[in-house]
Design an enzyme around this catalytic site. Structure first.
Site, PDB file in Angstrom:
ATOM      1  N   GLU A  45       0.815  -1.243  -0.066  1.00 29.74           N
ATOM      2  CA  GLU A  45      -0.007  -0.118  -0.072  1.00 29.74           C
ATOM      3  C   GLU A  45       0.750   1.221  -0.086  1.00 29.74           C
ATOM      4  OE1 GLU A  45      -0.433  -2.567   1.938  1.00 29.74           O
ATOM      5  OE2 GLU A  45      -2.412  -2.922   2.387  1.00 29.74           O
ATOM      6  N   ARG A  96       3.071  -0.974  15.461  1.00 31.33           N
ATOM      7  CA  ARG A  96       1.883  -0.418  16.184  1.00 31.33           C
ATOM      8  C   ARG A  96       2.428   0.184  17.680  1.00 31.33           C
ATOM      9  NH1 ARG A  96       1.603  -5.634  15.854  1.00 31.33           N
ATOM     10  NH2 ARG A  96       1.511  -7.066  17.563  1.00 31.33           N
ATOM     11  N   GLU A 131      -4.367  -6.694  17.322  1.00 35.14           N
ATOM     12  CA  GLU A 131      -3.218  -7.273  16.447  1.00 35.14           C
ATOM     13  C   GLU A 131      -2.278  -7.905  17.379  1.00 35.14           C
ATOM     14  OE1 GLU A 131      -1.697  -5.739  12.072  1.00 35.14           O
ATOM     15  OE2 GLU A 131      -0.444  -4.591  13.942  1.00 35.14           O
TER      16      GLU A 131
HETATM   17  C1  G6Q Z   1       2.071  -3.167  13.414  1.00 35.84           C
HETATM   18  C2  G6Q Z   1       2.226  -3.806  12.062  1.00 35.84           C
HETATM   19  C3  G6Q Z   1       1.586  -3.172  10.937  1.00 35.84           C
HETATM   20  C4  G6Q Z   1       2.728  -2.310  10.217  1.00 35.84           C
HETATM   21  C5  G6Q Z   1       2.134  -2.000   8.902  1.00 35.84           C
HETATM   22  C6  G6Q Z   1       3.030  -0.990   7.866  1.00 35.84           C
HETATM   23  O1  G6Q Z   1       2.519  -3.621  14.477  1.00 35.84           O
HETATM   24  O2  G6Q Z   1       3.346  -4.414  11.973  1.00 35.84           O
HETATM   25  O3  G6Q Z   1       0.351  -2.340  11.033  1.00 35.84           O
HETATM   26  O4  G6Q Z   1       3.039  -1.396  10.925  1.00 35.84           O
HETATM   27  O5  G6Q Z   1       1.950  -3.333   8.116  1.00 35.84           O
HETATM   28  O6  G6Q Z   1       4.315  -1.663   7.936  1.00 35.84           O
HETATM   29  P1  G6Q Z   1       5.544  -0.956   7.432  1.00 35.84           P
HETATM   30  O7  G6Q Z   1       5.659   0.208   8.319  1.00 35.84           O
HETATM   31  O8  G6Q Z   1       6.715  -1.836   7.252  1.00 35.84           O
HETATM   32  O9  G6Q Z   1       5.249  -0.144   6.252  1.00 35.84           O
END
Ligand code: G6Q
Length: 551
Positions: A211, A267, A352
């Protein structure tokens, strides 16, 4: 030992049988000091647990359970950099990010604080350059718009805190967040922005997230197309990441990369470089106060006696409802419009982290783990879903979050808001009985519909005022609450393998959508049928292959 075999657990089962038939009305009548005894004040928060279906004995039995789970050792383990994220073999040191006391925190024998402080100083420097105009766009204009592109942990925290502390923000800057891969998000957020005055912050720990990378490439095309040169990227893009190589590959000057580390979970990252958008829009002083609030709660969590320790008490209370009352969900109800994104943020923190079905040995758990977290700000929720909380068949423990002072100078509004805040908790706890309805001359046939059973639990979290510091303490309270619950359930709270399968399958399906050819053998008949409908009706997937041309 398995949780449910612990003698402390068995004591709680027996105790539950005593508590379950009791009403809150009876419990208040039995103990005149209940409200005082079950209210705890620390870190700028007044936390009233008395409208919960507990007694002081419940708390002491729950604390015994926590002790049986070696809660203090586990907390020390986190603070001292043990690799408690077992499946990823990583330490979990978000507490270092806000360690305002600067006491050394060691990881593999090395103090991490100098790195943390260096990144914070670099963030502050950039913020100041943006205010002063020392940092200019490619055509020489001052930066007026900040756009954070990230998702999940690289989006929800900064977005929630930006909304929460908007009152304290620099209103000369426009702040936008882009997360969803749906181009609508990107297009709508960029619509009124002048690229010459826009700084993109690409927030991605891995710098590979589909994304974020797709949105960032599209944002880059948008910018280059309008400013007429690839050279413009260096004035308009900075990165927050652990992956230097990918940042450089994208075209961002490594000097404009703000580093964080694998011991910062997504997170739990909002006080790391991931908070750069906050440092810029709220100012370094407010960002510091936010971190101080976090730190205050971290210290409290580490040092306070278990019987007065807010994250421990709230975590154990959650266990009580989840595993004994079998409550499936828990509502977060902030009575402050600024906190409108808090439920969504805490949804990630909690679900999560503790949405796990196997214990730390990889064995399926035989008990319930993390609850469903949901909520909306009051008073809006009252006109929507509160009906079910008051009269439905489900038990929903609610956290009511409010402030004694409003940030707006409209006392009439605030008194009304807070009258509702108190009233809802009162109504949930004590309900309305038949006798009262009769005294109100309620027609007899309507009495069953107008009855409120009461005995519905709530926790009240009140603070003097919404400030960066009180917000920081509140977030840390919930973070540690989630950690406490993970310890009791013996699960790994700091990984998130459950997000992987969908990503994997999407990467197999994507070429099929692009080529228009379904690989029938690799899907079930339902998925094949869905894709067929999509392809038959999706003209753009055939005509336009990339997002290079944003209107
Ligand atoms: C949170 C998860 C997840 C992560 C996102 C974005 O604890 O790991 O929400 O923050 O998938 O990941 P990136 O920062 O690597 O783009």
């Amino acid at each position: 030992m398995i949780l449910t075999n612990l003698p402390e657990w068995k004591d709680l089962i027996l105790h539950f049988k005593e508590i379950q038939p009791l009403t809150l009305k009876e419990m208040f009548a039995q103990n005149k000091n209940r409200a005082i005894n079950l209210t705890f004040e620390d870190c700028g928060w007044f936390v009233d647990l008395s409208k919960n279906r507990i007694t002081e004995k419940t708390i002491s039995l729950l604390i015994k359970l926590a002790e049986a789970r070696k809660i203090e050792e586990e907390i020390d383990g986190m603070f001292s950099g043990e690799k408690i994220n077992g499946t990823e073999n990583r330490s979990v040191l978000h507490v270092a990010l806000r360690n305002c006391s600067h006491t050394p925190i060691y990881l593999d024998g090395k103090n991490v604080m100098p790195q943390v402080d260096a990144v914070l100083a670099k963030m502050e420097h950039l913020s100041q350059n943006i205010y002063s105009g020392a940092w200019r766009g490619f055509s020489g204009k001052k930066i007026k718009n900040i756009v954070n592109i990230g998702i999940g942990g690289s989006d929800l925290g900064p977005d929630m805190v930006y909304q929460a502390l908007k009152f304290y923000s620099n209103r000369e800057l426009t702040m936008k967040f882009i997360s969803n891969i749906d181009a609508t998000h990107l297009i709508e957020q960029l619509k009124d922005l002048n690229p010459e005055e826009t700084l993109f912050i690409i927030a991605s720990k891995t710098f590979t997230t589909q994304e974020t990378m797709t949105n960032s490439e599209s944002a880059k095309s948008w910018l280059i197309k309008r400013l007429g040169s690839n050279e413009a990227v260096k004035n308009h893009f900075v990165a927050l990441s652990t992956n230097r190589e990918k940042v450089v590959e994208f075209g961002i000057d490594p000097n404009n990369m703000f580093e964080f580390w694998d011991w910062v979970g997504g997170r739990y990252s909002l006080t790391s470089a991931v908070g750069l958008s906050l440092m810029i829009t709220l100012g370094p002083q407010n960002f510091k106060k936010l971190r101080e609030g976090f730190h205050l709660m971290d210290q409290h969590f580490k040092q306070a006696d278990l019987s007065k320790n807010l994250p421990i008490l709230m975590g154990l209370l959650g266990i009580w409802y989840n595993n004994f009352f079998e409550a499936e969900t828990s509502a977060i109800l902030p009575y402050d419009q600024y906190l409108s994104r808090l439920p969504a943020y805490l949804q990630q923190t909690d679900m999560e982290s503790n949405g796990k079905g196997v214990d730390r040995n990889g064995t399926p758990v035989q008990y319930q783990t993390g609850p469903i977290i949901w909520g909306e700000p009051g008073t809006n929720g009252q006109h929507a879903f509160f009906q079910l909380i008051h009269q439905g068949t489900k038990l929903i423990p609610c956290d009511f979050i409010g402030f004694a002072q409003s940030l707006q100078r409209f006392p009439d509004h605030h008194h009304k808001l807070m009258a509702n805040f108190f009233a809802q908790q009162e109504a949930l706890a004590f309900g309305k009985n038949k006798k009262t309805l009769q005294q109100e001359d309620t027609p007899i046939e309507l009495i069953p519909f107008k009855l409120f059973s009461g005995n519905r639990p709530s926790t009240c979290l009140l603070s003097k005022k919404l400030t960066p510091k009180t917000l920081g303490a509140l977030i840390a309270l919930y973070e540690h609450k989630v950690f406490v619950q993970g310890i009791i359930w013996n699960i790994f709270s700091f990984d998130q393998w459950g997000v992987e399968l969908g990503k994997q399958l999407a990467s197999k399906i994507l070429p099929e959508l692009k080529s228009g050819k379904i690989d029938h053998r690799s899907h079930d008949s339902s998925t094949n049928n869905q894709i067929r409908f999509y392809l038959e009706n999706n003209e753009s997937s055939v005509l336009i292959d990339s997002m290079g041309d944003i209107a």
